[in-house]
Motif scaffolding. Structure first.
Motif, PDB file in Angstrom:
ATOM      1  N   GLU A 247      87.191 -29.630  20.170  1.00  0.00           N
ATOM      2  CA  GLU A 247      87.545 -30.095  21.372  1.00  0.00           C
ATOM      3  C   GLU A 247      86.208 -30.280  22.601  1.00  0.00           C
ATOM      4  O   GLU A 247      86.005 -31.379  23.208  1.00  0.00           O
ATOM      5  CB  GLU A 247      88.701 -29.758  22.076  1.00  0.00           C
ATOM      6  CG  GLU A 247      89.880 -30.439  21.842  1.00  0.00           C
ATOM      7  CD  GLU A 247      91.222 -29.549  21.825  1.00  0.00           C
ATOM      8  OE1 GLU A 247      91.995 -29.583  21.082  1.00  0.00           O
ATOM      9  OE2 GLU A 247      91.248 -28.965  23.301  1.00  0.00           O
TER      10      GLU A 247
ATOM     11  N   ARG B  10      87.526 -29.993   8.612  1.00  0.00           N
ATOM     12  CA  ARG B  10      86.848 -29.791  10.158  1.00  0.00           C
ATOM     13  C   ARG B  10      85.258 -29.320   9.918  1.00  0.00           C
ATOM     14  O   ARG B  10      84.456 -29.895  10.930  1.00  0.00           O
ATOM     15  CB  ARG B  10      87.432 -28.864  11.224  1.00  0.00           C
ATOM     16  CG  ARG B  10      88.854 -29.533  11.571  1.00  0.00           C
ATOM     17  CD  ARG B  10      89.224 -28.622  12.511  1.00  0.00           C
ATOM     18  NE  ARG B  10      90.626 -29.093  13.364  1.00  0.00           N
ATOM     19  CZ  ARG B  10      90.635 -29.874  14.323  1.00  0.00           C
ATOM     20  NH1 ARG B  10      89.523 -30.024  15.069  1.00  0.00           N
ATOM     21  NH2 ARG B  10      91.814 -30.414  14.759  1.00  0.00           N
TER      22      ARG B  10
ATOM     23  N   ARG C  49      89.221 -25.559  16.200  1.00  0.00           N
ATOM     24  CA  ARG C  49      89.946 -26.507  17.229  1.00  0.00           C
ATOM     25  C   ARG C  49      89.318 -26.769  18.629  1.00  0.00           C
ATOM     26  O   ARG C  49      89.037 -27.844  18.887  1.00  0.00           O
ATOM     27  CB  ARG C  49      91.496 -26.380  17.192  1.00  0.00           C
ATOM     28  CG  ARG C  49      91.931 -27.029  15.760  1.00  0.00           C
ATOM     29  CD  ARG C  49      93.511 -26.709  15.929  1.00  0.00           C
ATOM     30  NE  ARG C  49      94.144 -26.779  14.775  1.00  0.00           N
ATOM     31  CZ  ARG C  49      95.408 -25.700  14.381  1.00  0.00           C
ATOM     32  NH1 ARG C  49      95.733 -24.810  15.381  1.00  0.00           N
ATOM     33  NH2 ARG C  49      95.997 -25.942  13.219  1.00  0.00           N
TER      34      ARG C  49
END
Ligand code: ATP
Ligand code: MG
Length: 196
Positions: A92, A123, A88
């Motif tokens: 980002e 992802r 994550r």
């Protein structure tokens, strides 16, 4: 840009890790591979190395490869390192990069148990490489996971960090099973019970 993430404890880093990263890089034309040593909780190894030592070993081993880098995030953060949290944050901070997570067959088998695996496979792609002792069997995985695992060929190396720790502790040689720079580091620092 395509970047591979090579995660592991690297305790110590060995030629299986290096060849997995290089094989994945070549097979899928990754522009870079970032090695990401994970934090090890203090209780995991009795005679454990520190995160700083594992980072030093990885840094020394990859120094000569123009496409290899090291990220210290998980070691710095401490605690249990969950791949989903790292991924994550990677996505980002590096929104333009397409990430591929490189793993050996022993890890491929356990993918269904990884934290938030459904989000992880949304992802990124995994790149799986073979490893003696565990068949690389995508048919054994749920289909939504299997279709996100790419395979890269590599010559099979029956080498593990566990084996190297016990060889070193028993006074046996680990030369050529680890990169020369790692061998030198272990000799100099005396980790794993090696006599400096
Ligand atoms: P340990 O015995 O301490 O678990 P390890 O040799 O399995 O160490 P890890 O740091 O746990 O090394 O592994 C990091 C990643 O590298 C994992 O995805 C693992 O499957 C892969 N890997 C490790 N050794 C090999 C190898 N010989 N061939 C292919 N992949 C490997
Ligand atoms: Mg392992």
């Amino acid at each position: 840009m395509k970047v591979g993430i090579m995660g592991g404890t690297f305790d110590p880093l060995h030629i299986g890790h290096m060849l997995a990263a290089e094989s994945a890089r070549e097979a899928y034309m990754l522009e870079q591979v970032w090695f990401m040593p994970s934090h090890i909780p203090p209780h995991k190894h009795a005679a454990g190395t520190t995160g700083a030592q594992r980072l030093a070993m990885v840094n020394s081993a990859i120094a000569g490869h123009p496409a290899f880098r090291v990220l210290d995030w998980e070691v710095v953060r401490g605690g249990v390192s969950y791949t989903i949290e790292t991924v994550r944050r990677l996505q980002e901070e590096y929104a333009g990069i397409e990430f591929y997570f490189i793993i050996g067959a022993d890890m491929v088998q356990y993918l269904p148990k990884w934290r938030d695996i459904d989000e992880l496979v949304r992802r990124l792609y995994f790149i799986g490489v073979g490893r003696p002792g565990t068949p690389l069997d995508l048919d054994a995985l749920p289909q939504h996971i299997a279709r996100r695992v790419l395979i890269a060929d590599m010559p099979q190396l029956d080498i593990s960090s566990t084996m190297l720790r016990s060889r070193a502790a028993a006074g046996k040689s680990i030369r050529y099973m680890v990169p020369d720079a790692v061998f030198d580091y272990v000799q100099r620092s005396g980790c794993y019970g090696v006599q400096p």
